[in-house]
Structure formats: structure tokens, C-alpha cells
Enzyme design. Sequence first.
Site, PDB file in Angstrom:
ATOM      1  N   ASN A  94      49.328 -24.172   1.113  1.00  0.00           N
ATOM      2  CA  ASN A  94      48.990 -23.269   2.206  1.00  0.00           C
ATOM      3  C   ASN A  94      48.407 -24.114   3.348  1.00  0.00           C
ATOM      4  O   ASN A  94      47.521 -24.933   3.123  1.00  0.00           O
ATOM      5  CB  ASN A  94      47.971 -22.235   1.716  1.00  0.00           C
ATOM      6  CG  ASN A  94      47.755 -21.122   2.706  1.00  0.00           C
ATOM      7  OD1 ASN A  94      47.553 -21.356   3.895  1.00  0.00           O
ATOM      8  ND2 ASN A  94      47.804 -19.900   2.217  1.00  0.00           N
ATOM      9  N   LYS A  95      48.897 -23.929   4.547  1.00  0.00           N
ATOM     10  CA  LYS A  95      48.477 -24.750   5.692  1.00  0.00           C
ATOM     11  C   LYS A  95      47.068 -24.406   6.181  1.00  0.00           C
ATOM     12  O   LYS A  95      46.419 -25.229   6.814  1.00  0.00           O
ATOM     13  CB  LYS A  95      49.484 -24.556   6.837  1.00  0.00           C
ATOM     14  CG  LYS A  95      49.365 -25.577   7.957  1.00  0.00           C
ATOM     15  CD  LYS A  95      50.511 -25.403   8.941  1.00  0.00           C
ATOM     16  CE  LYS A  95      50.362 -26.291  10.169  1.00  0.00           C
ATOM     17  NZ  LYS A  95      50.531 -27.722   9.869  1.00  0.00           N
ATOM     18  N   ASN A 146      51.584 -10.272  -2.248  1.00  0.00           N
ATOM     19  CA  ASN A 146      51.335  -9.121  -1.373  1.00  0.00           C
ATOM     20  C   ASN A 146      52.695  -8.575  -0.987  1.00  0.00           C
ATOM     21  O   ASN A 146      53.381  -9.162  -0.164  1.00  0.00           O
ATOM     22  CB  ASN A 146      50.558  -9.561  -0.134  1.00  0.00           C
ATOM     23  CG  ASN A 146      49.227 -10.215  -0.496  1.00  0.00           C
ATOM     24  OD1 ASN A 146      48.519  -9.740  -1.381  1.00  0.00           O
ATOM     25  ND2 ASN A 146      48.901 -11.312   0.164  1.00  0.00           N
ATOM     26  N   GLY A 152      48.908  -6.343   3.159  1.00  0.00           N
ATOM     27  CA  GLY A 152      48.066  -7.436   3.650  1.00  0.00           C
ATOM     28  C   GLY A 152      48.829  -8.738   3.833  1.00  0.00           C
ATOM     29  O   GLY A 152      48.228  -9.770   4.126  1.00  0.00           O
ATOM     30  N   SER A 154      51.329 -11.520   5.686  1.00  0.00           N
ATOM     31  CA  SER A 154      51.602 -11.844   7.092  1.00  0.00           C
ATOM     32  C   SER A 154      52.953 -12.532   7.284  1.00  0.00           C
ATOM     33  O   SER A 154      53.453 -12.584   8.395  1.00  0.00           O
ATOM     34  CB  SER A 154      50.494 -12.727   7.677  1.00  0.00           C
ATOM     35  OG  SER A 154      50.410 -13.953   7.002  1.00  0.00           O
ATOM     36  N   HIS A 159      56.870 -15.247  -0.921  1.00  0.00           N
ATOM     37  CA  HIS A 159      55.922 -16.266  -1.382  1.00  0.00           C
ATOM     38  C   HIS A 159      54.905 -15.655  -2.338  1.00  0.00           C
ATOM     39  O   HIS A 159      54.317 -14.621  -2.046  1.00  0.00           O
ATOM     40  CB  HIS A 159      55.214 -16.934  -0.194  1.00  0.00           C
ATOM     41  CG  HIS A 159      54.508 -15.972   0.726  1.00  0.00           C
ATOM     42  ND1 HIS A 159      55.186 -15.133   1.596  1.00  0.00           N
ATOM     43  CD2 HIS A 159      53.193 -15.708   0.914  1.00  0.00           C
ATOM     44  CE1 HIS A 159      54.309 -14.396   2.270  1.00  0.00           C
ATOM     45  NE2 HIS A 159      53.097 -14.724   1.865  1.00  0.00           N
ATOM     46  N   ASN A 268      44.024  -8.066   1.320  1.00  0.00           N
ATOM     47  CA  ASN A 268      45.221  -8.306   0.498  1.00  0.00           C
ATOM     48  C   ASN A 268      44.841  -8.264  -0.987  1.00  0.00           C
ATOM     49  O   ASN A 268      43.775  -7.749  -1.346  1.00  0.00           O
ATOM     50  CB  ASN A 268      45.914  -9.608   0.931  1.00  0.00           C
ATOM     51  CG  ASN A 268      45.105 -10.861   0.612  1.00  0.00           C
ATOM     52  OD1 ASN A 268      44.177 -10.835  -0.197  1.00  0.00           O
ATOM     53  ND2 ASN A 268      45.465 -11.963   1.243  1.00  0.00           N
ATOM     54  N   LYS A 279      36.636 -12.874   8.750  1.00  0.00           N
ATOM     55  CA  LYS A 279      36.921 -13.952   9.700  1.00  0.00           C
ATOM     56  C   LYS A 279      35.903 -14.044  10.836  1.00  0.00           C
ATOM     57  O   LYS A 279      36.044 -14.888  11.697  1.00  0.00           O
ATOM     58  CB  LYS A 279      38.355 -13.814  10.225  1.00  0.00           C
ATOM     59  CG  LYS A 279      39.337 -14.136   9.098  1.00  0.00           C
ATOM     60  CD  LYS A 279      40.775 -13.996   9.482  1.00  0.00           C
ATOM     61  CE  LYS A 279      41.622 -14.179   8.218  1.00  0.00           C
ATOM     62  NZ  LYS A 279      43.001 -13.817   8.423  1.00  0.00           N
TER      63      LYS A 279
HETATM   64  P1  AMP Z   1      44.802 -14.538   5.521  1.00  0.00           P
HETATM   65  O1  AMP Z   1      44.629 -14.898   6.941  1.00  0.00           O
HETATM   66  O2  AMP Z   1      44.327 -13.163   5.182  1.00  0.00           O
HETATM   67  O3  AMP Z   1      46.144 -14.848   4.961  1.00  0.00           O
HETATM   68  O4  AMP Z   1      43.768 -15.500   4.782  1.00  0.00           O
HETATM   69  C1  AMP Z   1      43.498 -16.815   5.228  1.00  0.00           C
HETATM   70  C2  AMP Z   1      43.507 -17.730   4.064  1.00  0.00           C
HETATM   71  O5  AMP Z   1      42.541 -17.374   3.078  1.00  0.00           O
HETATM   72  C3  AMP Z   1      44.782 -17.699   3.384  1.00  0.00           C
HETATM   73  O6  AMP Z   1      44.985 -18.962   2.869  1.00  0.00           O
HETATM   74  C4  AMP Z   1      44.541 -16.621   2.353  1.00  0.00           C
HETATM   75  O7  AMP Z   1      45.467 -16.548   1.349  1.00  0.00           O
HETATM   76  C5  AMP Z   1      43.188 -16.953   1.882  1.00  0.00           C
HETATM   77  N1  AMP Z   1      42.431 -15.823   1.415  1.00  0.00           N
HETATM   78  C6  AMP Z   1      42.785 -14.528   1.513  1.00  0.00           C
HETATM   79  N2  AMP Z   1      41.832 -13.756   0.994  1.00  0.00           N
HETATM   80  C7  AMP Z   1      40.846 -14.586   0.585  1.00  0.00           C
HETATM   81  C8  AMP Z   1      39.583 -14.384  -0.002  1.00  0.00           C
HETATM   82  N3  AMP Z   1      39.170 -13.164  -0.283  1.00  0.00           N
HETATM   83  N4  AMP Z   1      38.809 -15.448  -0.237  1.00  0.00           N
HETATM   84  C9  AMP Z   1      39.239 -16.676   0.089  1.00  0.00           C
HETATM   85  N5  AMP Z   1      40.427 -16.935   0.643  1.00  0.00           N
HETATM   86  C10 AMP Z   1      41.220 -15.907   0.875  1.00  0.00           C
HETATM   87  P1  AMP Z   2      50.241 -13.799   3.492  1.00  0.00           P
HETATM   88  O1  AMP Z   2      49.303 -13.649   4.661  1.00  0.00           O
HETATM   89  O2  AMP Z   2      49.703 -13.206   2.242  1.00  0.00           O
HETATM   90  O3  AMP Z   2      51.637 -13.385   3.807  1.00  0.00           O
HETATM   91  O4  AMP Z   2      50.290 -15.342   3.168  1.00  0.00           O
HETATM   92  C1  AMP Z   2      50.915 -16.248   4.020  1.00  0.00           C
HETATM   93  C2  AMP Z   2      50.113 -17.511   3.990  1.00  0.00           C
HETATM   94  O5  AMP Z   2      50.903 -18.555   4.581  1.00  0.00           O
HETATM   95  C3  AMP Z   2      48.808 -17.433   4.776  1.00  0.00           C
HETATM   96  O6  AMP Z   2      47.743 -17.566   3.860  1.00  0.00           O
HETATM   97  C4  AMP Z   2      48.878 -18.614   5.737  1.00  0.00           C
HETATM   98  O7  AMP Z   2      47.675 -19.346   5.692  1.00  0.00           O
HETATM   99  C5  AMP Z   2      50.031 -19.450   5.214  1.00  0.00           C
HETATM  100  N1  AMP Z   2      50.798 -20.134   6.258  1.00  0.00           N
HETATM  101  C6  AMP Z   2      51.069 -19.732   7.528  1.00  0.00           C
HETATM  102  N2  AMP Z   2      51.824 -20.646   8.166  1.00  0.00           N
HETATM  103  C7  AMP Z   2      52.067 -21.651   7.292  1.00  0.00           C
HETATM  104  C8  AMP Z   2      52.793 -22.882   7.348  1.00  0.00           C
HETATM  105  N3  AMP Z   2      53.389 -23.280   8.465  1.00  0.00           N
HETATM  106  N4  AMP Z   2      52.856 -23.644   6.242  1.00  0.00           N
HETATM  107  C9  AMP Z   2      52.207 -23.266   5.115  1.00  0.00           C
HETATM  108  N5  AMP Z   2      51.493 -22.127   5.008  1.00  0.00           N
HETATM  109  C10 AMP Z   2      51.420 -21.323   6.063  1.00  0.00           C
END
Ligand code: AMP
Ligand code: AMP
Length: 314
Positions: A94-95, A146, A152, A154, A159, A268, A279
Site C-alpha cells: 500500500n503506497k 471492501n 468504504g 476508494s 484488491h 471500511n 484523518k
Molecule cells: P483510507 O484512506 O481509508 O483507505 O485509509 C488510509 C490508509 O489506512 C489505508 O492504507 C487504509 O487501508 C488504512 N486504514 C484504513 N482503516 C484503518 C484503521 N482503522 N487503522 C489504521 N489504518 C487504517
Molecule cells: P480502498 O480505499 O479500501 O479501496 O483501498 C485502496 C488502497 O490503495 C488505499 O488504502 C490507498 O492507500 C492505496 N493506494 C492508492 N494509490 C495507490 C498506489 N498508487 N499504489 C499502491 N497503493 C495505493
Amino acid sequence: MVNIPDHFVGILQQKFQKAVEDETLLFNGDASTTQMLYTELNGSRYKFHVTELQSLQHRPELGSVLSNPFSKPEPELTILSTFGDKDEFRIVLNKFPVVPYHFMLVTKEFKSQNTPLSPNELMATFTILKKLASDDKNRKWFSFYNCGPQSGASQPHKHVQFMSFPPGFLTLVDKLVQSSEYFVPDLDHEPLQDKNLPFAHFVAKLPTNINDISEEGLAMIFVSLLQRTLTVLRDNDCDHISYNFCATTEFMMLIPRSGGKYKELGVNSCGYLGLVLCKNPKLVNLVTETGFEHILGALSFPNTTGLAIDEYHY
Ligand code: AMP
Ligand code: AMP
């Protein structure tokens, strides 16, 4: 059988360290603080682990099929460029992680995040979870998916994610799982559901030796939970199919979802395990003032414990 390299955990850790040094990966964990929130529901205590990010995320809010980061993942983030018994997956860091080593199982070909997990995707997921459980004794891992527009998620490209729990953390359903029998996916058995939690959720406890579960066995368990999930969505006249999937080597859980966001707070699969991500400080106030259990309830459907199952369920 899905082969996973012997040194998978070593490769994961090296790749992560290197990507942090190169700044290909933006680790947000150092700019975060955590706190516990406790709540009592019908006389039982539950704990939420709240992570607050001090700085704003750089992550894109919503990905699209055209600007899709998973179609050609960056080599610096790629842990395995091929994986699965048909070489159908990649494993990618995850980036924008908040927790170190957070990674994802991604399909090579575009597949929609709205599709259910297929038997080979479940098998790949559990192969990874088992490897982590046997080779990374420092952490307890879980995976989540998700699924659907209100889950939840994005990114639209399929994935499944893998993250470790905070040290000593117990999920909202750990006690229930520990005190219950293994799930048998047939018409005579119902999945577990904690009647105190204010949302419908369907849990299957997995046998201790999950090495013995076949791809078909995993698929049957998943489908049993998905049937209940679809029934809840149908009974509530939902015009979308959205749910969270959470799994460890001990259990699999599905939660039907009605909404992805409570005001500005995105929730999520992690949220339904008891992990809250805020955030900014305003969102921490929202969670403490509202009570996270109410937020979980507002974004899902009422608990179905004790409801008679009619012949029209899926
Ligand atoms: P999101 O922007 O919601 O995708 O979350 C930002 C990053 O934190 C992503 O790498 C998520 O998958 C991860 N993440 C999501 N929920 C949590 C959580 N409750 N605690 C820690 N990391 C999380
Ligand atoms: P979700 O929000 O559950 O769909 O998870 C998507 C995840 O992909 C988020 O936690 C982001 O942090 C991660 N993500 C977004 N862009 C990139 C990227 N370019 N390479 C790897 N991970 C990414």
C-alpha cells in the site's frame, strides 16, 4: 494449492524498508497518535482503537478505472510480480499505509471491486494469512475486502488488503469466536452474530487446522455468509450490493453496508473490527461525541439475531 515463497515475510519487510527510504511509499504512521474508547452494550464491554493522523493524507480520495494505480503497480511497491495457481495476481505494498507492511493482493487483469471473492481469490487470501501466522510471530494479521460502492473502498480495481492489528488488540467479535463452535456451512447451521452489536454481521469460526480447508470449503463458508448478507440487503430494498469482508486464520466475517461515510468520516472493514481511522482531530471529536457504535449502526443494517429465516431467503 497456491505456492508462496518460503521467505515471503522477509521479502515483504525488505521491500517496505526500501520503499520508505526511497520515498516511493509515504508512511503516515509516525504522524499518528492512538487512543482507546470503551463502550458498554447490554452490560458487555467493547473497545475501539482510534488512530488520529496529525497530517493530512496525500492519498487520492477516489480512484477511477482510467487512472488506476493497480493496473501497472510501481516496481518499487511490488512484493511479488506474480502469484496464484494461475499466476493471476500480484502482491503490492500500500503506497499510503498508516500501519507498517500494509499490503494488497491485486488481480493482474482488471476485475471490479464490486464482484464477490471467487474461490481462487479466497484460497490466495488464506494462503497469505497462513504464511503470515506461521512466519511473523511479532504481529497478528488480518485481511479485508471492501466490496461495493458503500463499503468504504476508494479504488475500483479488485484488491484484498492485509494489515496487522495493534499489539494486544481484540476485535469486536474475538470473544464470541473464542467461545463458539466451528461453523458448518449447511442448512442446519447459522453463522455467529453478537446480539449486543448494533449492526447485522455474519461470522464463521474456522477450524483450528485451516490447512485442511480446501478451496471449495472456503468458498462454501464464504457463500453461506454472503447469502445472509444478500438477504439483509434485499429485505432493506437496497439498490446496491455493498459489504465488508474481514478474515483472520480464526474467522471470516461479512457485514452488509448501507453507507460508506458518516458525515466526513469514511468507515471500511477495519471499522467493523473496532479499528477507527480519523484523518483530522475534528473527526476524533465526531467519534467521541457520537459514539463509534452509533456510527457503525448508521452505516449498516439492524442486527438480525433471533429473526426467523423464511423460505424466501437467498
Ligand atoms: P483510507 O484512506 O481509508 O483507505 O485509509 C488510509 C490508509 O489506512 C489505508 O492504507 C487504509 O487501508 C488504512 N486504514 C484504513 N482503516 C484503518 C484503521 N482503522 N487503522 C489504521 N489504518 C487504517
Ligand atoms: P480502498 O480505499 O479500501 O479501496 O483501498 C485502496 C488502497 O490503495 C488505499 O488504502 C490507498 O492507500 C492505496 N493506494 C492508492 N494509490 C495507490 C498506489 N498508487 N499504489 C499502491 N497503493 C495505493
